[in-house]
Structure formats: structure tokens, C-alpha cells
Design a protein around this motif. Structure first.
Motif, PDB file in Angstrom:
ATOM      1  N   PRO A  82       0.820  -1.206   0.000  1.00  0.00           N
ATOM      2  CA  PRO A  82       0.000   0.000   0.000  1.00  0.00           C
ATOM      3  C   PRO A  82       0.860   1.264   0.000  1.00  0.00           C
ATOM      4  O   PRO A  82       2.043   1.232   0.355  1.00  0.00           O
ATOM      5  CB  PRO A  82      -0.788  -0.121   1.303  1.00  0.00           C
ATOM      6  CG  PRO A  82       0.086  -0.956   2.177  1.00  0.00           C
ATOM      7  CD  PRO A  82       0.794  -1.917   1.276  1.00  0.00           C
ATOM      8  N   CYS A  83       0.222   2.384  -0.402  1.00  0.00           N
ATOM      9  CA  CYS A  83       0.977   3.621  -0.647  1.00  0.00           C
ATOM     10  C   CYS A  83       1.472   4.298   0.630  1.00  0.00           C
ATOM     11  O   CYS A  83       2.497   4.966   0.636  1.00  0.00           O
ATOM     12  CB  CYS A  83       0.118   4.586  -1.467  1.00  0.00           C
ATOM     13  SG  CYS A  83      -1.248   5.340  -0.528  1.00  0.00           S
ATOM     14  N   GLY A  84       0.723   4.154   1.720  1.00  0.00           N
ATOM     15  CA  GLY A  84       1.127   4.820   2.958  1.00  0.00           C
ATOM     16  C   GLY A  84       0.649   6.251   3.077  1.00  0.00           C
ATOM     17  O   GLY A  84       0.862   6.886   4.117  1.00  0.00           O
ATOM     18  N   THR A  85       0.030   6.793   2.036  1.00  0.00           N
ATOM     19  CA  THR A  85      -0.360   8.203   2.081  1.00  0.00           C
ATOM     20  C   THR A  85      -1.842   8.454   1.818  1.00  0.00           C
ATOM     21  O   THR A  85      -2.339   9.531   2.119  1.00  0.00           O
ATOM     22  CB  THR A  85       0.440   9.029   1.045  1.00  0.00           C
ATOM     23  OG1 THR A  85       0.215   8.468  -0.247  1.00  0.00           O
ATOM     24  CG2 THR A  85       1.926   9.006   1.360  1.00  0.00           C
ATOM     25  N   CYS A  86      -2.568   7.487   1.276  1.00  0.00           N
ATOM     26  CA  CYS A  86      -3.974   7.737   0.955  1.00  0.00           C
ATOM     27  C   CYS A  86      -4.815   7.764   2.236  1.00  0.00           C
ATOM     28  O   CYS A  86      -4.346   7.423   3.325  1.00  0.00           O
ATOM     29  CB  CYS A  86      -4.515   6.694  -0.032  1.00  0.00           C
ATOM     30  SG  CYS A  86      -4.855   5.084   0.698  1.00  0.00           S
ATOM     31  N   ARG A  87      -6.058   8.142   2.115  1.00  0.00           N
ATOM     32  CA  ARG A  87      -6.959   8.254   3.266  1.00  0.00           C
ATOM     33  C   ARG A  87      -7.032   6.947   4.057  1.00  0.00           C
ATOM     34  O   ARG A  87      -6.970   6.940   5.285  1.00  0.00           O
ATOM     35  CB  ARG A  87      -8.357   8.625   2.738  1.00  0.00           C
ATOM     36  CG  ARG A  87      -9.469   8.618   3.762  1.00  0.00           C
ATOM     37  CD  ARG A  87     -10.794   9.007   3.120  1.00  0.00           C
ATOM     38  NE  ARG A  87     -11.302   7.985   2.202  1.00  0.00           N
ATOM     39  CZ  ARG A  87     -11.974   6.901   2.592  1.00  0.00           C
ATOM     40  NH1 ARG A  87     -12.214   6.689   3.856  1.00  0.00           N
ATOM     41  NH2 ARG A  87     -12.406   6.021   1.707  1.00  0.00           N
ATOM     42  N   LEU A  88      -7.138   5.818   3.350  1.00  0.00           N
ATOM     43  CA  LEU A  88      -7.296   4.542   4.035  1.00  0.00           C
ATOM     44  C   LEU A  88      -5.996   4.098   4.705  1.00  0.00           C
ATOM     45  O   LEU A  88      -6.004   3.595   5.826  1.00  0.00           O
ATOM     46  CB  LEU A  88      -7.818   3.488   3.057  1.00  0.00           C
ATOM     47  CG  LEU A  88      -9.260   3.767   2.601  1.00  0.00           C
ATOM     48  CD1 LEU A  88      -9.618   2.951   1.375  1.00  0.00           C
ATOM     49  CD2 LEU A  88     -10.239   3.481   3.723  1.00  0.00           C
ATOM     50  N   CYS A  89      -4.868   4.290   4.021  1.00  0.00           N
ATOM     51  CA  CYS A  89      -3.583   3.951   4.650  1.00  0.00           C
ATOM     52  C   CYS A  89      -3.384   4.757   5.925  1.00  0.00           C
ATOM     53  O   CYS A  89      -2.975   4.228   6.959  1.00  0.00           O
ATOM     54  CB  CYS A  89      -2.431   4.230   3.684  1.00  0.00           C
ATOM     55  SG  CYS A  89      -2.191   2.939   2.449  1.00  0.00           S
ATOM     56  N   ARG A  90      -3.668   6.062   5.862  1.00  0.00           N
ATOM     57  CA  ARG A  90      -3.427   6.911   7.037  1.00  0.00           C
ATOM     58  C   ARG A  90      -4.357   6.540   8.188  1.00  0.00           C
ATOM     59  O   ARG A  90      -4.031   6.755   9.350  1.00  0.00           O
ATOM     60  CB  ARG A  90      -3.564   8.391   6.662  1.00  0.00           C
ATOM     61  CG  ARG A  90      -2.307   8.909   5.955  1.00  0.00           C
ATOM     62  CD  ARG A  90      -2.345  10.395   5.683  1.00  0.00           C
ATOM     63  NE  ARG A  90      -3.209  10.704   4.565  1.00  0.00           N
ATOM     64  CZ  ARG A  90      -4.328  11.405   4.663  1.00  0.00           C
ATOM     65  NH1 ARG A  90      -4.712  11.894   5.825  1.00  0.00           N
ATOM     66  NH2 ARG A  90      -5.055  11.624   3.595  1.00  0.00           N
ATOM     67  N   ARG A  96      -6.904  -1.866   2.231  1.00  0.00           N
ATOM     68  CA  ARG A  96      -7.799  -1.389   1.169  1.00  0.00           C
ATOM     69  C   ARG A  96      -7.238  -0.141   0.498  1.00  0.00           C
ATOM     70  O   ARG A  96      -7.979   0.704  -0.009  1.00  0.00           O
ATOM     71  CB  ARG A  96      -9.193  -1.110   1.743  1.00  0.00           C
ATOM     72  CG  ARG A  96      -9.797  -2.333   2.408  1.00  0.00           C
ATOM     73  CD  ARG A  96     -11.252  -2.171   2.760  1.00  0.00           C
ATOM     74  NE  ARG A  96     -11.789  -3.450   3.218  1.00  0.00           N
ATOM     75  CZ  ARG A  96     -11.852  -3.836   4.492  1.00  0.00           C
ATOM     76  NH1 ARG A  96     -11.461  -3.019   5.460  1.00  0.00           N
ATOM     77  NH2 ARG A  96     -12.330  -5.022   4.806  1.00  0.00           N
ATOM     78  N   CYS A  97      -5.907  -0.025   0.489  1.00  0.00           N
ATOM     79  CA  CYS A  97      -5.221   1.147  -0.092  1.00  0.00           C
ATOM     80  C   CYS A  97      -5.797   1.523  -1.462  1.00  0.00           C
ATOM     81  O   CYS A  97      -6.080   0.681  -2.305  1.00  0.00           O
ATOM     82  CB  CYS A  97      -3.738   0.834  -0.237  1.00  0.00           C
ATOM     83  SG  CYS A  97      -2.824   2.121  -1.097  1.00  0.00           S
ATOM     84  N   LEU A  98      -5.935   2.820  -1.673  1.00  0.00           N
ATOM     85  CA  LEU A  98      -6.489   3.317  -2.934  1.00  0.00           C
ATOM     86  C   LEU A  98      -5.449   3.341  -4.056  1.00  0.00           C
ATOM     87  O   LEU A  98      -5.795   3.345  -5.232  1.00  0.00           O
ATOM     88  CB  LEU A  98      -7.034   4.737  -2.720  1.00  0.00           C
ATOM     89  CG  LEU A  98      -8.137   4.858  -1.657  1.00  0.00           C
ATOM     90  CD1 LEU A  98      -8.453   6.328  -1.375  1.00  0.00           C
ATOM     91  CD2 LEU A  98      -9.388   4.120  -2.099  1.00  0.00           C
TER      92      LEU A  98
HETATM   93 ZN   LIG Z   1      -2.841   3.871   0.415  1.00  0.00          ZN
END
Ligand SMILES: [Zn+2]
Ligand SMILES: [Zn+2]
Length: 338
Positions: A82-90, A96-98
Motif C-alpha cells: 500500500p501507498c502509505g499516504t492515501c486516506r485509508l492507509c493513514r 484497502r489502499c487506494l
Molecule cells: Zn494507500
């Protein structure tokens, strides 16, 4: 390094691959235990799979730059990229990373992604610390062994006054027995296979019912004051199990889908939901912010050694897959260095 590949139908082999190299804030982990999960399905189906495994624990052995872990740390390798920066990661719901990474595009190589290998690469924020007193084998239950049902029980806020109805006593469902007993909840397990029924009892299930019994719904109702369970969790993934769970969830309760089922499951607004107030949810993993709680379960819950039924080295990988596919195993662990 060595990695496991699936070379064809019922054929697992160990192959050589280049050692992965850490980049940016991703760290290199020497895998000590790679828990087996759904990979046996690919082994049964055949085809060639060069990159398998999504669960690992091990030791950080290299970093490219200062990051969230230090070399020498013992860690759980959380799944996916996962990206670590999207709404769901944060929010900790990174599963469920976007905007997940494309692994090979980011690292420049396909190797280092599979967990059934001697080394794996992972963004450092997804390497969760293992307390000193927790073994790698026990820590290996922090992914799909105990994770999905832990996530489900957090949704339902399962506690000591509850009964949970658990369908499917494969490794994920058996982990659900351990999680429920740790919370003090009563467990009604549904499972047709004798080996799995016995394992569920061994781990502390209060009642183990055969879902093929014609009167199984009545048996559940008899055990729950005629109301059904406040929380029903599908770890079986069959339409029969899902229908039964929906009927056996009490008004206002939760039915939570954990198994990766693909058959369409019909739910009617009326009468399934509107009149009953039953709430439906899906649980895939747990929120990363709950990792310390899950690690508390691993430190304190009984039954972890009974849950880990087999440990194999890479040299026994074919036997490991046969065991994993046998339905007479709970969590099967691979150790890549022997
Ligand atoms: Zn993410
Ligand atoms: Zn898994």
C-alpha cells in the motif's frame, strides 16, 4: 537467495533468484518463518507461479536510508504494498489502499515481493515489531492466522457476554476460536470434517456442530435462547454456510464475511435486513493501529502451539503443500533456511 515456486499441478520446487536490494524507505527482511495460507489452491490447480506467499516474519537485515525500522529488528511483514499516504492507509486500513505500489516498477525487479523466499522487501512502516519474548513461529500468526477474525471481532466489538457462530474450521476459522476464547466469548463452530471438528474442540470451541445436520439451525437456536448468535463469521466461503449464518444471526447482530467467496450470495432487504436489523460487514485483515492488541493475544492466549500443526523447511516444500492441502492441518509454517 532461494524462493519457492509452483512448477505445475501439485509441484512445488525451490528455485534460485537474485537477492532483493532495498530502495528508499523500504527495508530488506531475512524471512525466518513464512506461514502458508491460500497458496495450496494454486498448487492444486497447476500452472507456473514464480512469486508466491504473502505472509512472513523475520529480521531486518538492510535498509537503503534511515527509515521506520533499524537493522536487527524482529518484525511481522504486513501484507501487500500500500501507498502509505492515501486516506485509508493513514487510517490504518491500508489493506484497502487506494493507490498500491506496482512492486516491480518501484523496485526495478519482481524478486523480493513473494514471502515464500529467503528475503522480502517491504515499506518500513509495514514492518511491525515483535516483542522479545514472542517466537517467530507465534508471531507468524499475526497475519492470516489470527488477523482476519481479530478484525471481524473488532467490528462486532465481541466480548465476554457474546456467542460467536463461526463457520469453517480451516486455519482462519480456528484462529477465530482462539481470538473468541481470549475475549471470553462463547464459540459455536460449524464444520463437517472430523479432523477440523476435533481441532476446534481442542482450541476451546464450546459447541461444534455439523452443518450438514438437517436441524442444524434449530441446534444453534437451542443454544442461543432461540435468538441466534450476536456475531456470525463466515470462514467457510460456501453459499450454504452463508445462508445458515444469516438465518442464525440474532436481530441487531453482525454477520461478517471473512472467506474470499466468489459465488453470488443473495440477500434481500426484506426480510433479511430491514426487519432484523442485521448488519453485514467484510473483514479481510485488521486495522494496523490494532497491531499491539493482536500482539497481546499472541503473548497471552492459550492454544497457539496447537494451532501451529506443522513446520517444514524449504527442503520439504512439496510435503508442506501436501499437508496444507490435506485439510488435516491448521497453520503450516515454512522455514526458508533449512
Ligand atoms: Zn494507500
Ligand atoms: Zn494469508
Amino acid at each position: 537467495m532461494q524462493k519457492v515456486i509452483i512448477a505445475g499441478e501439485r509441484r512445488a520446487e525451490v528455485a534460485e533468484a537474485p537477492d532483493p536490494v532495498p530502495v528508499e524507505d523500504w527495508a530488506l527482511v531475512r524471512v525466518e518463518v513464512a506461514p502458508m495460507c491460500t497458496e495450496y489452491k494454486a498448487w492444486l490447480a497447476g500452472g507456473r507461479h514464480e512469486s508466491i506467499g504473502h505472509e512472513a516474519v523475520g529480521e531486518v537485515v538492510a535498509v537503503a536510508q534511515p527509515c521506520r525500522v533499524r537493522v536487527g529488528a524482529r518484525v511481522v511483514v504486513q501484507p501487500q504494498y500500500p501507498c502509505g499516504t492515501c486516506r485509508l492507509c493513514r487510517a490504518g486500513d491500508y489493506i484497502r489502499c487506494l493507490r498500491p505500489y506496482s512492486f516491480a516498477a518501484f523496485t526495478g525487479s519482481p524478486d523480493g515481493q513473494a514471502c515464500m523466499a529467503q528475503y522480502v522487501l517491504k515499506p518500513s512502516w509495514l514492518l511491525s515489531p515483535i516483542p522479545d519474548e514472542v517466537s517467530y513461529l507465534h508471531a507468524g500468526l499475526a497475519i492470516c492466522g489470527l488477523g482476519p477474525t481479530f478484525g471481524a471481532y473488532e467490528i462486532a466489538q465481541l466480548g465476554a457476554f457474546d456467542t460467536v457462530l463461526l463457520a469453517g474450521m480451516g486455519p482462519v476459522g480456528l484462529g477465530g476460536v482462539i481470538n473468541a476464547r481470549y475475549r471470553g466469548a462463547r464459540v459455536i463452530a460449524l464444520e463437517p470434517l472430523p479432523w477440523r471438528q476435533a481441532k476446534a474442540r481442542e482450541l476451546g470451541a464450546d459447541h461444534v456442530l455439523d452443518p450438514r445436520d438437517e436441524d442444524v439451525l434449530q441446534q444453534i437456536l437451542d443454544l442461543t435462547d432461540g435468538e441466534g448468535a450476536r456475531c456470525a463469521v463466515d470462514c467457510a466461503g460456501t453459499l450454504e454456510a452463508q445462508r445458515l449464518l444469516l438465518q442464525a444471526t440474532r436481530a441487531g447482530g453482525w454477520m461478517i464475511f471473512v472467506a474470499l467467496a466468489v459465488e453470488p450470495f443473495e440477500v434481500k432487504g426484506t426480510p433479511d435486513l430491514v426487519q432484523t436489523g442485521v448488519k453485514l460487514a467484510g473483514a479481510w485483515h485488521y486495522n494496523l493501529n490494532d497491531y499491539p492488541k493482536l500482539m497481546q493475544v499472541i503473548r497471552e492466549a492459550p492454544g497457539l502451539d496447537a494451532m501451529i500443526t506443522h513446520v517444514f523447511g524449504f527442503s520439504q516444500v512439496q510435503q508442506a503443500f501436501e499437508t496444507s492441502a490435506s485439510h488435516e492441518s491448521a497453520k503450516v509454517m515454512l522455514e526458508p533456511w533449512r
